[in-house]
Motif scaffolding. Structure first.
Motif, PDB file in Angstrom:
ATOM      1  N   ILE A  26      -7.598  -8.717   0.882  1.00  0.00           N
ATOM      2  CA  ILE A  26      -8.013  -7.785   1.938  1.00  0.00           C
ATOM      3  C   ILE A  26      -7.391  -6.411   1.707  1.00  0.00           C
ATOM      4  O   ILE A  26      -8.056  -5.379   1.848  1.00  0.00           O
ATOM      5  N   ASP A  27      -6.116  -6.381   1.326  1.00  0.00           N
ATOM      6  CA  ASP A  27      -5.459  -5.103   1.020  1.00  0.00           C
ATOM      7  C   ASP A  27      -6.156  -4.382  -0.128  1.00  0.00           C
ATOM      8  O   ASP A  27      -6.383  -3.169  -0.075  1.00  0.00           O
TER       9      ASP A  27
ATOM     10  N   ILE B  74     -11.405   2.755   7.913  1.00  0.00           N
ATOM     11  CA  ILE B  74     -10.694   1.608   7.353  1.00  0.00           C
ATOM     12  C   ILE B  74      -9.209   1.952   7.236  1.00  0.00           C
ATOM     13  O   ILE B  74      -8.852   2.917   6.567  1.00  0.00           O
ATOM     14  N   PRO B  75      -8.332   1.176   7.859  1.00  0.00           N
ATOM     15  CA  PRO B  75      -6.899   1.503   7.811  1.00  0.00           C
ATOM     16  C   PRO B  75      -6.312   1.279   6.423  1.00  0.00           C
ATOM     17  O   PRO B  75      -6.742   0.414   5.675  1.00  0.00           O
ATOM     18  N   LEU B  76      -5.312   2.058   6.095  1.00  0.00           N
ATOM     19  CA  LEU B  76      -4.599   1.927   4.830  1.00  0.00           C
ATOM     20  C   LEU B  76      -3.684   0.712   4.894  1.00  0.00           C
ATOM     21  O   LEU B  76      -3.017   0.488   5.897  1.00  0.00           O
ATOM     22  N   PRO B  77      -3.641  -0.102   3.841  1.00  0.00           N
ATOM     23  CA  PRO B  77      -2.725  -1.245   3.851  1.00  0.00           C
ATOM     24  C   PRO B  77      -1.271  -0.773   3.960  1.00  0.00           C
ATOM     25  O   PRO B  77      -0.892   0.237   3.376  1.00  0.00           O
TER      26      PRO B  77
ATOM     27  N   ALA C 245     -11.969   0.792  -1.014  1.00  0.00           N
ATOM     28  CA  ALA C 245     -12.828   1.595  -0.138  1.00  0.00           C
ATOM     29  C   ALA C 245     -12.404   3.062  -0.148  1.00  0.00           C
ATOM     30  O   ALA C 245     -13.226   3.951   0.055  1.00  0.00           O
ATOM     31  N   ARG C 246     -11.141   3.337  -0.429  1.00  0.00           N
ATOM     32  CA  ARG C 246     -10.644   4.718  -0.456  1.00  0.00           C
ATOM     33  C   ARG C 246     -11.127   5.495  -1.671  1.00  0.00           C
ATOM     34  O   ARG C 246     -10.950   6.699  -1.751  1.00  0.00           O
TER      35      ARG C 246
ATOM     36  N   LYS D 108      -9.388  -2.806   0.972  1.00  0.00           N
ATOM     37  CA  LYS D 108      -9.139  -1.565   1.706  1.00  0.00           C
ATOM     38  C   LYS D 108      -8.827  -0.419   0.754  1.00  0.00           C
ATOM     39  O   LYS D 108      -9.269   0.709   0.953  1.00  0.00           O
TER      40      LYS D 108
ATOM     41  N   PHE E 107     -14.285   5.759   4.387  1.00  0.00           N
ATOM     42  CA  PHE E 107     -12.987   5.094   4.500  1.00  0.00           C
ATOM     43  C   PHE E 107     -12.146   5.601   5.659  1.00  0.00           C
ATOM     44  O   PHE E 107     -11.076   5.051   5.926  1.00  0.00           O
TER      45      PHE E 107
END
Length: 79
Positions: A33-34, A51-54, A40-41, A37, A48
């Motif tokens: 999942i990380d 979408i939160p940053l890991p 996506a950046r 993410k 993005f």
């Protein structure tokens, strides 16, 4: 023969002292999942931004565009 022995010695010294990541058997869902993410950046910022940053990753570097519009990112994990 001397070069062969020196290369074996060199490999044995650096293989025991080199730090490597600790791998675990099986699939790590949280790590996957990380990485999704992070991937996506690489795209459009409008995509993005939702979408939160890991938490354990830090962006370090983005290469220049080369060839057929190719580039890469370097991310560092805190552990």
């Amino acid at each position: 023969m001397r070069n062969f022995l020196l290369s074996i010695l060199f490999i044995s010294i650096f293989s025991t002292t080199a730090a490597a990541q600790q791998l675990k058997p099986g699939f790590d869902k949280a790590e996957y999942i990380d990485l999704m993410k992070i991937s996506a950046r690489f795209g459009d910022s409008a995509y993005f931004s939702t979408i939160p940053l890991p938490p354990n990753y830090q962006f370090v570097y983005r290469s220049q565009v080369a060839g057929l519009d190719n580039c890469w990112d370097l991310w560092k994990r805190s552990d």
